[in-house]
Scaffold this motif. Structure first.
Motif, PDB file in Angstrom:
ATOM      1  N   LEU A   9      10.186  23.228  54.095  1.00 43.67           N
ATOM      2  CA  LEU A   9       9.824  23.199  55.537  1.00 43.67           C
ATOM      3  C   LEU A   9      10.674  24.360  56.221  1.00 43.67           C
ATOM      4  O   LEU A   9      11.522  23.954  56.961  1.00 43.67           O
ATOM      5  N   VAL A  10      10.627  25.348  55.812  1.00 39.32           N
ATOM      6  CA  VAL A  10      11.306  26.609  56.377  1.00 39.32           C
ATOM      7  C   VAL A  10      10.269  27.323  57.209  1.00 39.32           C
ATOM      8  O   VAL A  10       9.429  27.947  56.529  1.00 39.32           O
ATOM      9  N   PHE A  11      10.717  27.335  58.520  1.00 46.28           N
ATOM     10  CA  PHE A  11       9.934  28.216  59.183  1.00 46.28           C
ATOM     11  C   PHE A  11      10.290  29.971  59.148  1.00 46.28           C
ATOM     12  O   PHE A  11       9.397  30.895  59.165  1.00 46.28           O
ATOM     13  N   ASP A  12      11.629  30.007  59.098  1.00 46.22           N
ATOM     14  CA  ASP A  12      12.149  31.506  59.604  1.00 46.22           C
ATOM     15  C   ASP A  12      13.116  31.522  58.568  1.00 46.22           C
ATOM     16  O   ASP A  12      14.165  30.544  58.196  1.00 46.22           O
ATOM     17  N   GLY A  13      13.137  32.681  57.733  1.00 46.67           N
ATOM     18  CA  GLY A  13      14.165  32.854  56.695  1.00 46.67           C
ATOM     19  C   GLY A  13      13.616  32.384  55.180  1.00 46.67           C
ATOM     20  O   GLY A  13      12.557  32.097  55.004  1.00 46.67           O
ATOM     21  N   GLU A  14      14.483  32.306  54.315  1.00 47.46           N
ATOM     22  CA  GLU A  14      14.010  31.731  53.107  1.00 47.46           C
ATOM     23  C   GLU A  14      15.155  30.835  52.629  1.00 47.46           C
ATOM     24  O   GLU A  14      16.364  31.030  52.836  1.00 47.46           O
ATOM     25  N   HIS A  15      14.792  29.669  52.119  1.00 48.01           N
ATOM     26  CA  HIS A  15      15.827  28.874  51.243  1.00 48.01           C
ATOM     27  C   HIS A  15      16.257  29.290  50.030  1.00 48.01           C
ATOM     28  O   HIS A  15      15.635  29.745  49.032  1.00 48.01           O
ATOM     29  N   HIS A  16      17.666  28.864  49.796  1.00 40.51           N
ATOM     30  CA  HIS A  16      18.177  29.451  48.626  1.00 40.51           C
ATOM     31  C   HIS A  16      19.114  28.159  48.233  1.00 40.51           C
ATOM     32  O   HIS A  16      19.729  27.529  48.997  1.00 40.51           O
ATOM     33  N   SER A  17      19.045  27.958  47.039  1.00 36.60           N
ATOM     34  CA  SER A  17      19.992  26.766  46.713  1.00 36.60           C
ATOM     35  C   SER A  17      21.363  27.209  46.098  1.00 36.60           C
ATOM     36  O   SER A  17      21.511  28.454  45.493  1.00 36.60           O
ATOM     37  N   LEU A  18      22.204  26.456  46.522  1.00 37.38           N
ATOM     38  CA  LEU A  18      23.597  26.464  46.311  1.00 37.38           C
ATOM     39  C   LEU A  18      23.965  26.565  44.897  1.00 37.38           C
ATOM     40  O   LEU A  18      24.583  27.412  44.382  1.00 37.38           O
TER      41      LEU A  18
END
Length: 369
Positions: A185-194
């Motif tokens: 559910l990311v609108f802006d940017g990009e998800h990265h996992s720790l």
């Protein structure tokens, strides 16, 4: 608050519920098809406590492909939603009296779970940017709890922030639980996992995922955790006498959901709703609300109007039959959380209008006083 909404509805009253996020989308078609196919099978047997081997293999492959976490099936346990994964992770990673750091505002379950387990909770205000200076000021702790993407602010951690957190974990010897339930559910940017680093298992990073919001599957209770193998074995030993395996139908639904990846039409709808509500609040002088980078919630600063947002929420549901979550529940008086993804657009607009009407009423009364 959500329970109060349900009770009012049982009495036949019309209530608009922004207190939690309940999607107006149905579960994805592949999920419903998978469950229908499972119902046609002659048997739905018990499965292994940690989940069907094929499902654990599939989830590990998803972690390698999408999250760049070097995980295998023995690093995965299938759970009844994110809350069971959270409880069992925290249970096996700590002893009563250990210190756990929770960043504020926080999902209420983080603090409630830590309280149930007899942990010493340190609340720290989450900064706009998590860097070495912020992390070095934190106390010694057994576990740092993170939420990325974040509920309720919508913050999405950058690679630089995640790098700083990994360096801090290496230096301190602390472990980490990171809730990544809103990864899609990311609108802006990009998800990265720790945990997307070679030494994630040595660092002691547990990552939690859920289908509830990313796939509009709130009532399916489909989640899983990725953790060091020794912790997964301990979590299985704990889950066995509590609930045993997740229901076979839920496992079928989870397999179908996590195979989908993102759901573009859902994300586009949520983005449009986000922009609509933020625009409706923009001219209101007593609330500050930025467009979140992710998630099903809006986080409004109403401290210019009141810091007693419990009273604001109580008046709103009593007088206008609109439910919100007061900031006190998430550790931050003076804020309100709005789940904006339920019902149709007309209902959404009516709910927002009620919040503005109450706020204007309070502002006028304060000015007169």
């Amino acid at each position: 608050m959500h329970e109060r909404v349900e009770l009012l509805k049982l009495r036949g009253e019309a209530v608009i519920d922004f207190s939690i996020a309940i999607s107006h989308f149905p579960a994805p078609a592949p999920v419903r098809a998978a469950v229908r196919a499972a119902l046609d099978e002659p048997l739905l047997p018990y499965t292994a406590v940690g989940g069907l081997p094929a499902l654990r293999d599939m989830l590990a492959a998803k972690l390698r492909r999408e999250n760049h976490i070097d995980a295998q099936a023995h690093h995965v346990i299938v759970t009844n939603g994110a809350k069971q994964a959270l409880y069992q992770s925290l249970y096996v990673m700590t002893d009563p009296g250990d210190t756990v750091i929770v960043l504020r505002p926080h999902w209420p379950a983080y603090v409630a779970t830590a309280q149930l387990l007899g942990l010493h909770i340190v609340l720290a205000d989450q900064p706009d940017v998590v860097d070495a200076a912020f992390l070095d000021a934190l106390p010694v702790a057994k576990v740092l709890m993170l939420n990325n993407p974040h509920n309720p602010t919508g913050k999405v951690y950058t690679p630089a922030e995640l790098g700083a957190i990994r360096a801090w974990l290496r230096a301190r010897g602390s472990a980490c639980i990171v809730d990544e339930s809103y990864e899609k559910l990311v609108f802006d940017g990009e998800h990265h996992s720790l945990a997307a680093c070679p030494d994630w298992e040595t660092l002691g990073i547990t990552t939690i995922f859920s289908a509830s919001q990313s796939y509009a599957m709130m009532g399916w209770r489909a989640g899983f955790a990725c953790a060091p193998a020794v912790w997964i074995k301990a979590m299985e030993a704990l889950q066995g006498p509590i609930t045993a395996a997740v229901p076979a139908l839920t496992q079928a639904a989870a397999a179908a959901a996590f195979a989908i990846g993102a759901v573009p039409e859902l994300l586009a709808d949520y983005r449009a709703r986000r922009d609509l509500v933020v625009g409706l609040f923009a001219p209101v002088p007593w609330i500050a609300m930025a467009a979140p980078a992710s998630g099903p919630y809006l986080w409004g600063d109403v401290s210019a109007l009141t810091v007693d947002t419990v009273a604001f929420a109580e008046t709103l549901i009593d007088d206008y039959r609109v439910a919100i979550m007061p900031g006190e529940a998430l550790g931050c008086p003076g804020f309100i959380r709005i789940g904006y993804i339920a019902d149709d657009e007309a209902t959404l607009r009516r709910g927002v209008a009620a919040i503005i009407a109450l706020g204007d009423r309070w502002a006028a009364a304060g000015a007169a006083h």
